[in-house]
Design a protein around this motif. Structure first.
Motif, PDB file in Angstrom:
ATOM      1  N   TYR A   1      56.307  23.917 -11.620  1.00 56.87           N
ATOM      2  CA  TYR A   1      56.415  24.655 -12.977  1.00 56.87           C
ATOM      3  C   TYR A   1      57.484  25.917 -12.807  1.00 56.87           C
ATOM      4  O   TYR A   1      58.057  25.886 -11.705  1.00 56.87           O
ATOM      5  CB  TYR A   1      54.773  25.524 -13.123  1.00 56.87           C
TER       6      TYR A   1
ATOM      7  N   GLY B   1      52.492  21.728 -24.885  1.00 60.65           N
ATOM      8  CA  GLY B   1      53.441  23.019 -25.560  1.00 60.65           C
ATOM      9  C   GLY B   1      52.962  24.234 -25.789  1.00 60.65           C
ATOM     10  O   GLY B   1      53.408  25.160 -26.506  1.00 60.65           O
TER      11      GLY B   1
ATOM     12  N   CYS C   1      53.536  21.368 -20.170  1.00 62.51           N
ATOM     13  CA  CYS C   1      54.309  21.801 -21.401  1.00 62.51           C
ATOM     14  C   CYS C   1      54.543  20.780 -22.343  1.00 62.51           C
ATOM     15  O   CYS C   1      54.593  21.010 -23.378  1.00 62.51           O
ATOM     16  CB  CYS C   1      55.404  22.639 -20.587  1.00 62.51           C
TER      17      CYS C   1
ATOM     18  N   SER D   1      56.219  30.849 -21.575  1.00 60.41           N
ATOM     19  CA  SER D   1      57.149  31.219 -22.456  1.00 60.41           C
ATOM     20  C   SER D   1      56.297  32.198 -23.034  1.00 60.41           C
ATOM     21  O   SER D   1      55.212  32.333 -22.854  1.00 60.41           O
ATOM     22  CB  SER D   1      57.406  30.236 -23.725  1.00 60.41           C
TER      23      SER D   1
ATOM     24  N   ASP E   1      59.855  19.232 -15.839  1.00 60.96           N
ATOM     25  CA  ASP E   1      59.926  18.650 -17.363  1.00 60.96           C
ATOM     26  C   ASP E   1      59.211  17.020 -17.340  1.00 60.96           C
ATOM     27  O   ASP E   1      59.555  16.142 -17.984  1.00 60.96           O
ATOM     28  CB  ASP E   1      61.620  18.068 -17.702  1.00 60.96           C
TER      29      ASP E   1
ATOM     30  N   CYS F   1      54.248  26.464 -20.470  1.00 60.50           N
ATOM     31  CA  CYS F   1      55.625  26.314 -20.655  1.00 60.50           C
ATOM     32  C   CYS F   1      56.161  27.657 -20.240  1.00 60.50           C
ATOM     33  O   CYS F   1      57.515  27.764 -20.303  1.00 60.50           O
ATOM     34  CB  CYS F   1      55.999  26.172 -22.045  1.00 60.50           C
TER      35      CYS F   1
END
Length: 325
Positions: free
Chosen positions: A222, A187, A183, A194, A132, A192
């Protein structure tokens, strides 16, 4: 007789309860105030505090119950609003409006210490995560502890200065106060881990995450950086010292005092060094050495070569299971 038996059982239970509790000692070695935040994971017992001020040079201990899981971080540049009286922090903000975070987590970017006590296999799992982003150098050192991967981890590097411009968070004076992850900055699913990139096979380290890994080889850079960044101690054998802005000398002292061996150079298996010695040290505000990271290496950089070039006195074997909160 029955009364004596009940008293004996009560003392035994209290003794066992104390034996399995874990103490976190938080120390501020920065040149300014830090406000630690503490968050229990869903289903974990609450701690006695969820946030407090910590002056430079000050330490405070917090006891965690058995099988606790959660995270600890540092908040910076905090104050209560002149008109509203609402407490807020520029980095690591938890949104409670008070010094206590009261169940709120850290707003990215923030350096996180993550713990799962008495987890799988009777082990404590812990890591320092830059997934983060980063706002403070932070190191976790087990005090006591048993196990091949029971060792110091974290990030000694102040990344706020050398942070790439597209990731840098600056304060009112234009100086860097935090460093975003890719991320957090973009995004994108590939940054991320994802969507289609939500597996270890499809999500690979980016150039941005390699910036963190180059400077802090043992920290999570990560989401799937498990093999080099999760550490374990046998449950009930260790307490944990968490230091914000640690210096090399204080880290050596805490590692030496916590080791069961007289050696200050524990043997290393396939682990990575705590800090990269390609970093240059300079004295900066607060009077302790901040390392400045060198330019990010490409993702294809050889990690074994990086380890060979680093400080070997702190090389410890890393864990192989991923901490899940």
């Amino acid at each position: 007789m029955a009364i004596h038996l009940l008293l004996s059982m009560s003392l035994l239970l209290n003794s066992l309860s104390g034996a399995v509790s874990t103490t976190f000692t938080l120390t501020n070695s920065c040149g300014s105030m830090v406000w630690p935040g503490l968050l229990s994971s869903t289903g974990s017992p609450p701690l006695s505090t969820t946030g407090f001020p910590l002056a430079p040079g000050e330490s405070r201990s917090v006891d965690a119950p058995a099988a606790w899981s959660g995270r600890i971080w540092g908040r910076t540049l905090c104050a209560a609003g002149q008109s509203s009286g609402r407490f807020s922090c520029t980095t690591g903000e938890c949104g409670s409006g008070t010094v206590e975070c009261a169940g709120g987590g850290a707003a990215p970017p923030a350096t996180l210490a993550e713990f799962t006590l008495n987890g799988a296999g009777g082990n404590d799992f812990y890591d320092v995560s830059l997934v983060d982003g980063s706002n403070l150098p932070m190191v976790v050192v087990p005090q006591g502890g048993a196990g091949a991967s029971c060792g110091a981890t974290g990030c000694l590097v102040d990344l706020n200065g050398p942070c790439p411009s597209d990731l840098k968070v600056v304060g009112a004076d234009g100086a860097g106060i935090a460093c975003k992850s890719a991320c957090g900055a973009y995004g994108r699913p590939e940054d991320c881990c994802s969507g289609a990139y939500g597996t270890p096979a499809t999500c690979q380290p980016s150039a941005s995450s390699q910036f963190f890994k180059n400077a802090c080889p043992r920290a999570y850079s990560y989401a799937y950086d498990d093999a080099t960044s999760t550490f374990t101690c046998s449950s009930g054998t260790a307490n944990y010292l968490i230091t914000f802005c640690p210096s090399i000398s204080s880290l050596k002292s805490s590692v030496s005092s916590s080791s069961s061996s007289s050696s200050t150079n524990p043997s290393s298996g396939s682990g990575l060094p705590l800090v990269n010695d390609t970093v240059s040290f300079a004295r900066r505000g607060g009077g302790y050495p901040y390392p400045y990271a060198s330019a990010p290496r490409r993702a294809s950089s050889s990690l074994p070569a990086l380890a060979a070039a680093a400080l070997t006195w702190l090389c410890l074997c890393s864990g192989w299971q991923r901490l899940r909160l």
